[in-house]
Motif scaffolding. Structure first.
Motif, mmCIF file in Angstrom:
data_model
loop_
_atom_site.group_PDB
_atom_site.id
_atom_site.type_symbol
_atom_site.label_atom_id
_atom_site.label_comp_id
_atom_site.label_asym_id
_atom_site.label_seq_id
_atom_site.Cartn_x
_atom_site.Cartn_y
_atom_site.Cartn_z
ATOM 1 N N ILE A 1 7.640 36.103 -18.634
ATOM 2 C CA ILE A 1 6.853 37.297 -18.294
ATOM 3 C C ILE A 1 7.011 38.317 -19.406
ATOM 4 C CG2 ILE A 1 6.601 39.235 -16.675
ATOM 5 C CD1 ILE A 1 7.580 37.347 -14.463
ATOM 6 N N GLY A 2 5.891 38.892 -19.839
ATOM 7 C CA GLY A 2 5.912 39.901 -20.892
ATOM 8 C C GLY A 2 5.113 41.125 -20.489
ATOM 9 N N GLU A 3 5.548 42.287 -20.952
ATOM 10 C CA GLU A 3 4.854 43.537 -20.641
ATOM 11 C C GLU A 3 4.498 44.271 -21.923
ATOM 12 O OE1 GLU A 3 7.082 46.174 -18.100
ATOM 13 O OE2 GLU A 3 8.152 44.499 -17.179
ATOM 14 N N ALA A 4 3.447 45.074 -21.841
ATOM 15 C CA ALA A 4 3.186 46.105 -22.836
ATOM 16 C C ALA A 4 3.044 47.404 -22.057
ATOM 17 C CB ALA A 4 1.918 45.819 -23.634
ATOM 18 N N VAL B 1 0.447 46.522 -18.851
ATOM 19 C CA VAL B 1 -0.299 45.271 -18.744
ATOM 20 C C VAL B 1 0.765 44.172 -18.770
ATOM 21 C CG1 VAL B 1 -0.689 45.102 -21.258
ATOM 22 C CG2 VAL B 1 -2.136 43.831 -19.695
ATOM 23 N N VAL B 2 0.658 43.233 -17.838
ATOM 24 C CA VAL B 2 1.679 42.197 -17.669
ATOM 25 C C VAL B 2 1.061 40.825 -17.896
ATOM 26 C CG1 VAL B 2 3.246 41.078 -16.025
ATOM 27 C CG2 VAL B 2 3.055 43.571 -16.066
ATOM 28 N N ALA B 3 1.724 40.018 -18.683
ATOM 29 C CA ALA B 3 1.280 38.645 -18.925
ATOM 30 C C ALA B 3 2.354 37.680 -18.450
ATOM 31 C CB ALA B 3 1.000 38.418 -20.406
ATOM 32 N N ALA B 4 1.920 36.506 -18.018
ATOM 33 C CA ALA B 4 2.857 35.439 -17.661
ATOM 34 C C ALA B 4 2.473 34.173 -18.411
ATOM 35 C CB ALA B 4 2.861 35.185 -16.164
ATOM 36 N N ALA B 5 3.489 33.398 -18.753
ATOM 37 C CA ALA B 5 3.311 32.097 -19.396
ATOM 38 C C ALA B 5 4.027 31.063 -18.533
ATOM 39 C CB ALA B 5 3.905 32.116 -20.802
ATOM 40 N N VAL B 6 3.323 30.006 -18.163
ATOM 41 C CA VAL B 6 3.883 29.011 -17.235
ATOM 42 C C VAL B 6 3.680 27.600 -17.794
ATOM 43 C CG1 VAL B 6 3.767 28.013 -14.921
ATOM 44 C CG2 VAL B 6 3.465 30.483 -15.225
ATOM 45 N N ILE B 7 4.768 26.854 -17.865
ATOM 46 C CA ILE B 7 4.709 25.427 -18.189
ATOM 47 C C ILE B 7 5.071 24.675 -16.914
ATOM 48 C CG2 ILE B 7 5.615 23.551 -19.612
ATOM 49 C CD1 ILE B 7 6.412 25.648 -21.700
ATOM 50 N N GLN C 1 2.310 37.374 -26.010
ATOM 51 C CA GLN C 1 3.286 36.800 -26.937
ATOM 52 C C GLN C 1 4.708 37.014 -26.424
ATOM 53 O OE1 GLN C 1 2.539 34.809 -29.662
ATOM 54 N NE2 GLN C 1 4.724 34.390 -29.441
ATOM 55 N N ARG C 2 4.951 38.157 -25.832
ATOM 56 C CA ARG C 2 6.277 38.409 -25.254
ATOM 57 C C ARG C 2 6.569 37.437 -24.113
ATOM 58 N NH1 ARG C 2 5.846 45.065 -25.377
ATOM 59 N NH2 ARG C 2 6.517 45.279 -27.561
ATOM 60 N N ALA C 3 5.556 37.114 -23.321
ATOM 61 C CA ALA C 3 5.741 36.131 -22.243
ATOM 62 C C ALA C 3 6.103 34.767 -22.822
ATOM 63 C CB ALA C 3 4.467 36.044 -21.402
ATOM 64 N N ILE C 4 5.408 34.373 -23.876
ATOM 65 C CA ILE C 4 5.717 33.097 -24.541
ATOM 66 C C ILE C 4 7.144 33.101 -25.069
ATOM 67 C CG2 ILE C 4 5.140 31.612 -26.514
ATOM 68 C CD1 ILE C 4 2.227 32.691 -26.219
ATOM 69 N N ASP C 5 7.545 34.228 -25.669
ATOM 70 C CA ASP C 5 8.885 34.337 -26.256
ATOM 71 C C ASP C 5 9.983 34.265 -25.197
ATOM 72 O OD1 ASP C 5 7.659 34.608 -28.709
ATOM 73 O OD2 ASP C 5 7.828 36.798 -28.767
ATOM 74 N N GLN C 6 9.654 34.549 -23.938
ATOM 75 C CA GLN C 6 10.633 34.503 -22.852
ATOM 76 C C GLN C 6 10.832 33.092 -22.295
ATOM 77 O OE1 GLN C 6 12.652 36.965 -21.477
ATOM 78 N NE2 GLN C 6 11.995 38.091 -23.288
ATOM 79 N N LEU C 7 9.966 32.159 -22.669
ATOM 80 C CA LEU C 7 10.065 30.796 -22.146
ATOM 81 C C LEU C 7 11.336 30.110 -22.640
ATOM 82 C CD1 LEU C 7 6.370 29.668 -22.725
ATOM 83 C CD2 LEU C 7 7.460 29.968 -20.483
ATOM 84 N N GLU C 8 11.981 29.364 -21.754
ATOM 85 C CA GLU C 8 13.184 28.620 -22.138
ATOM 86 C C GLU C 8 12.837 27.336 -22.874
ATOM 87 O OE1 GLU C 8 15.556 27.995 -18.693
ATOM 88 O OE2 GLU C 8 15.996 30.122 -18.405
ATOM 89 N N ILE C 9 11.586 26.911 -22.750
ATOM 90 C CA ILE C 9 11.100 25.725 -23.464
ATOM 91 C C ILE C 9 9.984 26.177 -24.414
ATOM 92 C CG2 ILE C 9 9.881 23.511 -23.204
ATOM 93 C CD1 ILE C 9 11.113 23.395 -20.372
#
Length: 255
Positions: free
Chosen positions: A133-136, A90-96, A155-163
């Protein structure tokens, strides 16, 4: 009236016209040639379509505008793909997104063609302050259950954000991380940030499944993305379960 342009020349001029007040358009409307009138009708249809996309974009920016008015400055949209398939992560993305952005056509990734998603990913990357981008994995999904694994991926996607985000807009989920957030049902069709995350996650996961499928072509992962199609189920029957299969998902768990 000046000497008439050829129909092909009129079509070339129409490509340059972006306003219905353009004097060239008024002149072309007086041209009775069927080819010219058809070209104008096509131009108008394209303008109407663009206007509808712009209106939709404004509607989908309301959640972000509200959060900005509340004082948030790093509003992050989050979505996932891959909760239903029998195989793969399962893949999640976080975008600002940038404060100033217009990415017309953003929508729930499932409503878009492969080509449109790829075009939009390129636009999202140009207009984003940060993307994570985060995966489980399938193994984690089996250990945790798909709902909890989705939270892990997010949460892993959030943790990958540079901001670091100061506010989250999440598609139909809530995360226990202490950040201000809003859970939006069908958020990928209501929020530009969530829609952007949906598209990024979908393109990433589809590519992941295609690459894995190159090793195991019988399973058809490049076409089914891990869902239980007839081809996929037959391959499981004939060749067995792969490491990326979710062992707790039916019908695999009954084997």
């Amino acid at each position: 009236m000046m000497e008439k342009l050829s129909i092909s020349a009129v079509k070339m001029e129409l490509k340059k016209i972006i306003s219905s007040n353009d004097p060239r358009l008024k002149e072309f409307r007086q041209d009775e040639r069927k080819g010219v009138q058809l070209a104008i009708a096509q131009w108008q249809k394209k303008q109407d379509r663009q206007a509808a996309l712009a209106e939709k974009y404004e509607e989908m920016s309301l959640f972000e505008k509200e959060k900005k008015e509340e004082g948030f400055r790093a509003i992050c949209g989050i979505d996932e793909v891959g909760r239903g398939p029998l195989a793969g992560p399962v893949v999640a993305a976080a975008v600002i997104l940038n404060d100033e952005h217009t990415i017309l056509g953003l929508n729930d990734s499932k409503q878009l063609s492969v080509q449109k998603r790829e075009e939009l990913v390129a636009e999202i990357k140009k207009n984003a302050r940060a993307i994570g981008i985060g995966e489980a994995t399938a193994e984690e999904i089996d250990q945790l259950n798909i709902y909890q694994a989705t939270k892990v991926a997010m949460q892993r996607a959030i943790d990958q954000l540079e901001i670091a985000p100061d506010c989250l807009l999440i598609d139909a989920m809530a995360l226990d991380n202490g950040l201000p957030q809003e859970k939006i049902i069908k958020g990928d069709a209501k929020s530009v940030s969530i829609a952007a995350a949906s598209i990024v996650a979908k393109v990433y996961r589809d590519e992941w499944m295609t690459n894995y499928g190159d090793k195991y072509p019988a399973y058809g992962f490049s076409k089914n993305a891990g869902y239980g199609t007839k081809e996929h189920l037959q391959a499981i029957e004939d060749q067995g379960v792969l490491p990326i299969h979710r062992k707790t998902f039916a019908p695999i768990k009954y084997k």
